[in-house]
Design an enzyme around this catalytic site. Structure first.
Site, PDB file in Angstrom:
ATOM      1  N   HIS A   1      29.118  62.360 -24.801  1.00  0.00           N
ATOM      2  CA  HIS A   1      28.584  62.258 -23.560  1.00  0.00           C
ATOM      3  C   HIS A   1      28.642  60.762 -23.279  1.00  0.00           C
ATOM      4  O   HIS A   1      28.206  59.813 -24.183  1.00  0.00           O
ATOM      5  CB  HIS A   1      27.035  62.751 -23.410  1.00  0.00           C
ATOM      6  CG  HIS A   1      26.775  62.754 -22.237  1.00  0.00           C
ATOM      7  ND1 HIS A   1      25.903  61.656 -21.361  1.00  0.00           N
ATOM      8  CD2 HIS A   1      26.501  63.620 -21.135  1.00  0.00           C
ATOM      9  CE1 HIS A   1      25.898  61.914 -20.137  1.00  0.00           C
ATOM     10  NE2 HIS A   1      25.819  63.256 -19.800  1.00  0.00           N
TER      11      HIS A   1
ATOM     12  N   GLY B   1      23.526  67.800 -14.871  1.00  0.00           N
ATOM     13  CA  GLY B   1      22.331  67.069 -15.613  1.00  0.00           C
ATOM     14  C   GLY B   1      21.056  67.182 -14.659  1.00  0.00           C
ATOM     15  O   GLY B   1      20.646  68.188 -14.854  1.00  0.00           O
ATOM     16  N   GLY B   2      20.814  66.348 -13.925  1.00  0.00           N
ATOM     17  CA  GLY B   2      19.600  66.230 -12.899  1.00  0.00           C
ATOM     18  C   GLY B   2      19.342  67.459 -12.372  1.00  0.00           C
ATOM     19  O   GLY B   2      18.247  67.883 -12.425  1.00  0.00           O
TER      20      GLY B   2
ATOM     21  N   ASN C   1      22.512  70.243 -18.959  1.00  0.00           N
ATOM     22  CA  ASN C   1      22.038  68.953 -19.814  1.00  0.00           C
ATOM     23  C   ASN C   1      20.959  68.658 -19.685  1.00  0.00           C
ATOM     24  O   ASN C   1      20.731  67.682 -18.765  1.00  0.00           O
ATOM     25  CB  ASN C   1      23.368  68.254 -19.880  1.00  0.00           C
ATOM     26  CG  ASN C   1      22.914  66.877 -20.887  1.00  0.00           C
ATOM     27  OD1 ASN C   1      22.382  66.981 -21.615  1.00  0.00           O
ATOM     28  ND2 ASN C   1      23.724  65.953 -20.742  1.00  0.00           N
ATOM     29  N   TRP C   2      19.762  69.076 -20.296  1.00  0.00           N
ATOM     30  CA  TRP C   2      18.530  68.636 -20.204  1.00  0.00           C
ATOM     31  C   TRP C   2      18.195  67.236 -20.566  1.00  0.00           C
ATOM     32  O   TRP C   2      17.361  66.538 -20.169  1.00  0.00           O
ATOM     33  CB  TRP C   2      17.418  69.559 -20.677  1.00  0.00           C
ATOM     34  CG  TRP C   2      17.338  70.979 -20.029  1.00  0.00           C
ATOM     35  CD1 TRP C   2      18.318  71.667 -19.306  1.00  0.00           C
ATOM     36  CD2 TRP C   2      15.897  71.253 -19.809  1.00  0.00           C
ATOM     37  NE1 TRP C   2      17.549  72.579 -18.973  1.00  0.00           N
ATOM     38  CE2 TRP C   2      16.241  72.491 -19.095  1.00  0.00           C
ATOM     39  CE3 TRP C   2      14.621  71.094 -20.325  1.00  0.00           C
ATOM     40  CZ2 TRP C   2      15.036  73.501 -18.555  1.00  0.00           C
ATOM     41  CZ3 TRP C   2      13.785  72.114 -19.846  1.00  0.00           C
ATOM     42  CH2 TRP C   2      13.716  72.957 -18.961  1.00  0.00           C
ATOM     43  N   LYS C   3      19.216  66.532 -21.454  1.00  0.00           N
ATOM     44  CA  LYS C   3      18.901  65.176 -21.941  1.00  0.00           C
ATOM     45  C   LYS C   3      17.699  65.256 -22.387  1.00  0.00           C
ATOM     46  O   LYS C   3      17.249  66.439 -23.088  1.00  0.00           O
ATOM     47  CB  LYS C   3      19.221  64.306 -20.812  1.00  0.00           C
ATOM     48  CG  LYS C   3      20.449  64.437 -19.918  1.00  0.00           C
ATOM     49  CD  LYS C   3      20.786  63.235 -19.069  1.00  0.00           C
ATOM     50  CE  LYS C   3      21.874  63.648 -18.263  1.00  0.00           C
ATOM     51  NZ  LYS C   3      22.567  62.807 -17.559  1.00  0.00           N
TER      52      LYS C   3
ATOM     53  N   GLU D   1      26.680  58.857 -21.952  1.00  0.00           N
ATOM     54  CA  GLU D   1      25.217  58.152 -22.359  1.00  0.00           C
ATOM     55  C   GLU D   1      25.185  57.625 -23.758  1.00  0.00           C
ATOM     56  O   GLU D   1      24.633  56.561 -24.297  1.00  0.00           O
ATOM     57  CB  GLU D   1      24.051  58.750 -21.866  1.00  0.00           C
ATOM     58  CG  GLU D   1      24.063  58.987 -20.557  1.00  0.00           C
ATOM     59  CD  GLU D   1      23.199  60.092 -20.047  1.00  0.00           C
ATOM     60  OE1 GLU D   1      22.602  61.054 -20.800  1.00  0.00           O
ATOM     61  OE2 GLU D   1      23.200  60.452 -18.730  1.00  0.00           O
TER      62      GLU D   1
ATOM     63  N   GLY E   1      24.373  60.990 -12.488  1.00  0.00           N
ATOM     64  CA  GLY E   1      23.199  60.788 -12.071  1.00  0.00           C
ATOM     65  C   GLY E   1      23.147  59.743 -10.796  1.00  0.00           C
ATOM     66  O   GLY E   1      21.917  59.256 -10.537  1.00  0.00           O
TER      67      GLY E   1
ATOM     68  N   SER F   1      26.759  64.510 -10.733  1.00  0.00           N
ATOM     69  CA  SER F   1      25.989  64.813  -9.644  1.00  0.00           C
ATOM     70  C   SER F   1      26.381  66.286  -8.959  1.00  0.00           C
ATOM     71  O   SER F   1      26.402  66.477  -7.655  1.00  0.00           O
ATOM     72  CB  SER F   1      26.154  63.767  -8.496  1.00  0.00           C
ATOM     73  OG  SER F   1      25.846  62.532  -9.085  1.00  0.00           O
TER      74      SER F   1
ATOM     75  N   GLU G   1      33.819  63.809 -16.609  1.00  0.00           N
ATOM     76  CA  GLU G   1      32.594  63.388 -15.989  1.00  0.00           C
ATOM     77  C   GLU G   1      32.860  61.792 -15.808  1.00  0.00           C
ATOM     78  O   GLU G   1      32.653  60.942 -16.643  1.00  0.00           O
ATOM     79  CB  GLU G   1      31.321  63.330 -17.274  1.00  0.00           C
ATOM     80  CG  GLU G   1      31.011  64.921 -17.363  1.00  0.00           C
ATOM     81  CD  GLU G   1      29.489  64.996 -17.655  1.00  0.00           C
ATOM     82  OE1 GLU G   1      28.648  65.756 -16.945  1.00  0.00           O
ATOM     83  OE2 GLU G   1      29.004  64.419 -18.734  1.00  0.00           O
TER      84      GLU G   1
HETATM   85  C1  PEP Z   1      25.374  64.557 -17.279  1.00  0.00           C
HETATM   86  O1  PEP Z   1      24.288  64.014 -17.628  1.00  0.00           O
HETATM   87  O2  PEP Z   1      26.442  65.178 -17.758  1.00  0.00           O
HETATM   88  C2  PEP Z   1      25.500  64.963 -15.641  1.00  0.00           C
HETATM   89  C3  PEP Z   1      26.338  65.336 -15.076  1.00  0.00           C
HETATM   90  O3  PEP Z   1      24.302  64.542 -14.993  1.00  0.00           O
HETATM   91  P1  PEP Z   1      24.012  64.373 -13.455  1.00  0.00           P
HETATM   92  O4  PEP Z   1      24.580  66.058 -13.026  1.00  0.00           O
HETATM   93  O5  PEP Z   1      22.697  64.341 -13.296  1.00  0.00           O
HETATM   94  O6  PEP Z   1      25.082  63.455 -12.754  1.00  0.00           O
END
Ligand code: PEP
Length: 244
Positions: A95, A228-229, A8-10, A97, A170, A207, A164
């Site tokens: 998601h 994500g990150g 997920n590049w957001k 966010e 994050g 994470s 999640e």
């Molecule tokens: C996400 O945004 O869905 C996510 C899992 O982010 P991260 O891996 O950065 O926690």
């Protein structure tokens, strides 16, 4: 079963980064796999499909879609039909966010999942508890409520659910493997009871890194990871894909 890895590049990336990263991924065996799914910002999807991922096994996801099904006077919206036309196969819905920053709620998300099915897209439906529900022990009820709306959908199809926990996204904090297993098995059981006729995959997200992915994937009920990150750095993401 082959486990999935969703990046997920957001709201990140630009033409030079996307060109460089996807060119690399499309030619490296660790990442050029049909179970690797890249969720890029909308505006790069057609270009990625038609130019960067030609002959690649990698699939594309959108990070959202409109709750309006049909084309029309909905300025700024993108519907499932357009995503399918762009060569997209999956779409992230719900998601945390978007739930928290934009206030997307149950009925809108149900519309979006329904529209994804109608458009031939596989939803990646995100659920997960806030820290308060983890602390007071009500996390399973919280997640059950998030899943409950799906029962309104008449024509249910194959779906990916991503567990999640909000407090893990994050932050570098992840639940214990036993905690992940408990929730993922709960989701499988809930979904199996109601939708036994479709394929249900349950991912873990929050994470995920090259260091913890091995342990997470050892949990049998976990069908993959949503990253994500760590998906924004080529070496980290390649490392994760190599282990999936
Ligand atoms: C996400 O945004 O869905 C996510 C899992 O982010 P991260 O891996 O950065 O926690």
């Amino acid at each position: 079963m082959t486990k999935l890895v969703v990046a997920n590049w957001k709201m990140n990336g630009d033409t030079s980064k996307i060109s460089a990263d996807l060119n690399y991924y499309a030619h490296v065996s660790e990442t050029n796999k049909s179970n690797v799914i890249l969720a890029l910002p909308y505006i790069y999807l057609v270009w990625a499909k038609q130019h960067l991922l030609v002959n690649s096994k990698i699939n594309l996801a959108a990070q959202d879609l409109s709750h309006y099904l049909n084309c029309g006077a909905y300025t700024g919206k993108i519907n499932g039909e357009m995503l399918k036309d762009a060569g997209v196969e999956y779409v992230i819905i719900g998601h945390s966010e978007r739930r928290n920053l934009i206030g997307e709620n149950g009925p809108i998300l149900v519309h979006k999942v329904r529209n994804a099915f109608e458009s031939g897209l596989t939803p990646i439906f995100c659920v997960g508890e806030p820290l308060s529900a983890r602390t007071d022990g009500s996390y399973l009820q919280f997640i059950e409520l998030q899943l409950a709306g799906l029962e309104e959908i008449e024509q249910f199809k194959d779906i990916v659910i991503a567990y999640e926990p909000c407090w893990s996204i994050g932050t570098g904090k992840i639940p214990t493997m036993a905690e992940i297993q408990e929730v993922v098995e709960f989701i499988h059981q809930y979904m199996q009871k109601r939708f036994s006729y479709v394929k249900i995959s349950v991912l873990y997200g929050g994470s995920v890194t090259g260091q913890n992915v091995d342990d997470i994937l050892k949990i049998k009920s976990v069908d993959g990871v949503l990253v994500g990150g760590a998906s924004l750095k080529v070496s980290d993401f390649t490392d994760i894909c190599a282990k999936v």
